[in-house]
Enzyme design. Structure first.
Site, short mmCIF file in Angstrom:
data_model
loop_
_atom_site.label_atom_id
_atom_site.label_comp_id
_atom_site.label_asym_id
_atom_site.label_seq_id
_atom_site.Cartn_x
_atom_site.Cartn_y
_atom_site.Cartn_z
N THR A 23 0.84 -1.21 0.00
CA THR A 23 0.00 0.00 0.00
C THR A 23 0.87 1.25 0.00
O THR A 23 0.44 2.33 0.35
CB THR A 23 -0.96 -0.06 1.21
OG1 THR A 23 -1.68 -1.31 1.16
CG2 THR A 23 -2.02 1.03 1.16
N HIS A 24 2.12 1.11 -0.44
CA HIS A 24 3.08 2.20 -0.40
C HIS A 24 3.05 3.04 -1.67
O HIS A 24 4.01 3.08 -2.43
CB HIS A 24 4.49 1.65 -0.16
CG HIS A 24 4.60 0.83 1.10
ND1 HIS A 24 5.65 -0.01 1.37
CD2 HIS A 24 3.78 0.75 2.17
CE1 HIS A 24 5.47 -0.59 2.55
NE2 HIS A 24 4.33 -0.15 3.05
N ASN A 25 1.94 3.70 -1.92
CA ASN A 25 1.86 4.69 -3.00
C ASN A 25 2.49 5.99 -2.51
O ASN A 25 2.33 6.36 -1.35
CB ASN A 25 0.40 4.95 -3.38
CG ASN A 25 -0.27 3.73 -3.95
OD1 ASN A 25 -0.04 3.37 -5.10
ND2 ASN A 25 -1.12 3.08 -3.15
#
Length: 588
Positions: free
Chosen positions: A514-516
């Site tokens: 979920t590392h946008n």
């Protein structure tokens, strides 16, 4: 017509992790703060109790803590010549919703970025020459240095009780820690987690190859801890329900376990939940925010005036709200002009699974940050000459979970169903683990965020459109790192291994991270960035944009530590500078 409400001093859009940090810092200084959160209230005792939180079907697969795509989503394509289509089911990333936001369901892997990250363009050019940076790589420095952020990293670690082994204390290398980390002013507040058999095998194998293994810095508590606000957390029980779950044991750092018990008692703090901010309002000059417009759960529209607006939502929503509000100039990949939506980055997460016959690993004894790490190929910790890529990533041997549905490590050639699949599952469940790369992603002029021309949300706003694909820098990094992971895996002396690379094209369907990051990036001037070094908007000085949207590139680490340090850095500037003398904090 929107109902106009009485004005407030400080308004927060979003009440996840950075919203909680901002509210804590500003209310403690005596300022009145209102936070508007689109999701619902969440509390450990009623929302994550151990009697039901370990429901894998409900939380992992039905996404009870995640954003619902029927209410909010985006469209996606790999390249500008494709037609983007809506993401109708979450996959590659899992944005949270509700009080506490995405940190509620994080693993707890709690890193600092390298000093190199914040001056990446200058240092890369200085070591290898400008020719090392490809023409299509929109690489830039951040406008802030590691030394400036260090006190805020330390405050964040003390707030969360981060567990770890110090590797560099005031410039002196410390045995057992990460020898490549930037200098720390203090050790970790709590000792590292006790490793189980799998990570110990990884560490022994890495050491046999002359690498430098160290325990993962952890937001899962290694022991009982009381933070500087007086909030206590309990030791982790190694249940393995961390990522994608809330923690019912008060053992994982989050807004609920570190800040809210104090903040919610303050009379100068107000929270409105289940209210969606649809736009930031500007005065006639376009250079001053007058407040926001939001819609409550009953569809009633309100105008909320405010002297100062701080956007603290998930990165995609930060960027979308700015675009929907017409604030800033949207990035045009054809001309390179504009900054809003520029430098969107993701992360690269290939892995190697290892299978043993003679080693019982018991994966059900796990925690989100339980693992050993090697940082030898991260950042500029090694010579990149002739490799064709810059930066890198850490390699980890984690034992995060043995959850029965999701944990499926099976050798090459195993059928996807039937009796032979069952036999392979039973044979390998207790005797396998995975090594993974947390690979950096460099910005590219063809990867960006903008507004979709076709699809709209329930409020009539264009959906966010994501254009993203892996580029040669990432693919060459993956080839390099895969070889290193195979070397470590073979040194663990398994029966067999299985390589699982990503790409060559980015696929938004399978879960990865979920590392946008990026889209409203920070920098040294308005020509290259949306916000200045204090996360203050260049064009609207009473607007700050906080979160991973400010990252000009994505490093080879989990981003929560740097998101937190930047939030504390910005909060300090707002409290000590802006609120005393409102106006631009950096002249351009």
């Amino acid at each position: 017509m929107a109902q106009r409400l009485p004005g407030v001093d400080v308004l927060l859009v979003g009440f996840g992790w950075t919203g909680a940090i901002m509210a804590q810092e500003l209310t403690a200084a005596g300022h009145d703060v209102l936070a508007i959160e689109r999701g619902s209230w969440r509390e450990t005792s009623t929302d994550f109790a151990p009697s039901f939180i370990q429901d894998e079907l409900r939380y992992r697969y039905h996404g009870h803590l995640f954003e619902q795509t029927a209410q909010e989503t985006l469209t996606f394509r790999n390249t500008p010549d494709q037609t983007a289509l809506p993401m109708r089911r979450l996959g590659s990333f899992l944005p949270g919703t509700g009080v506490g936001g995405s940190i509620l369901h994080w693993n707890g892997q709690a890193f600092r970025f390298l000093p190199y990250d914040f001056e990446i363009r200058r240092q890369t050019a200085a070591r290898y020459g400008e020719a090392m940076i490809p023409p299509d790589m929109t690489l830039q420095d951040w406008g802030v240095t590691y030394d400036e952020l260090e006190p805020h990293y330390t405050r964040w670690e003390e707030l969360c009780g981060i567990s770890g082994q110090t590797g560099n204390l005031k410039g002196q290398k410390q045995a057992g820690g990460n020898p490549f980390e930037g200098p720390r002013s203090k050790p970790y507040p709590t000792p590292p987690m006790k490793q189980t058999y799998g990570p110990m095998l990884f560490g022994e194998a890495a050491a046999s190859l002359k690498l430098h293994p160290f325990p993962c810095p952890s937001g899962n508590m290694s022991q009982a801890y009381t933070n500087p606000l007086g909030v206590s957390m309990a030791p982790c029980t190694y249940c393995g329900f961390c990522e994608k779950f809330g923690c019912g044991n008060y053992s994982k750092a989050s807004a609920q376990t570190t800040i809210l018990p104090v903040l919610m008692q303050r009379k100068n703090f107000t929270l409105r939940t289940e209210c969606e901010v649809t736009r930031i309002n500007l005065d006639g000059s376009g250079a001053h925010a007058t407040g926001v417009t939001y819609v409550d759960a009953h569809g009633n529209e309100f105008e909320q005036p405010a002297e100062l607006v701080i956007v603290c939502a998930y990165i995609l929503h930060n960027v979308h709200l700015l675009m929907a509000s017409g604030i800033g100039t949207r990035y045009d990949p054809a001309t390179g002009q504009g900054t809003l939506g520029k430098n969107y980055c993701y992360q690269l997460t290939p892995s190697v699974d290892v299978f043993f016959d003679d080693k019982l690993l018991n994966p059900f004894v796990g925690a989100g940050a339980l693992g050993m790490i090697v940082d030898d190929w991260n950042g500029d910790n090694f010579d990149h000459a002739g490799l064709g890529f810059i930066h890198g990533g850490y390699i980890g041997g984690y034992m995060t979970t043995g959850r029965p549905i999701e944990t499926e490590l099976l050798p090459e050639g195993t059928p996807k169903w039937g009796a032979k699949w069952k036999q392979a599952f039973v044979k390998n469940y207790l005797t396998s683990m995975s090594l993974s790369l947390m690979g950096s992603v460099m910005p590219n002029k063809a990867n960006y965020l903008d507004l979709d021309p076709t699809y709209r949300d329930v409020y009539g706003r264009p959906l966010m459109r994501m254009t993203y694909d892996f580029k040669q820098n990432e693919l060459k990094l993956q080839d390099f790192a895969m070889g290193k992971m195979v070397d470590i895996a073979n040194a663990m002396k398994p029966r067999e291994i299985k390589k699982s690379p990503r790409g060559p094209h980015y696929d938004i369907a399978p879960y990865q991270s979920t590392h946008n990051t990026g889209g409203a990036i920070m920098g040294v001037n308005r020509r290259e960035s949306v916000v200045n070094r204090y996360l203050q908007h260049w064009d609207v000085p009473n607007l700050f944009v906080v979160g991973a949207s400010a990252f000009p590139h994505n490093s080879g680490y989990n981003p929560t530590g740097t998101v937190s340090a930047l939030a504390l850095w910005a909060a300090t500037a707002i409290r000590d500078q802006y609120l005393k003398h409102p106006g631009p904090l950096v002249q351009s």
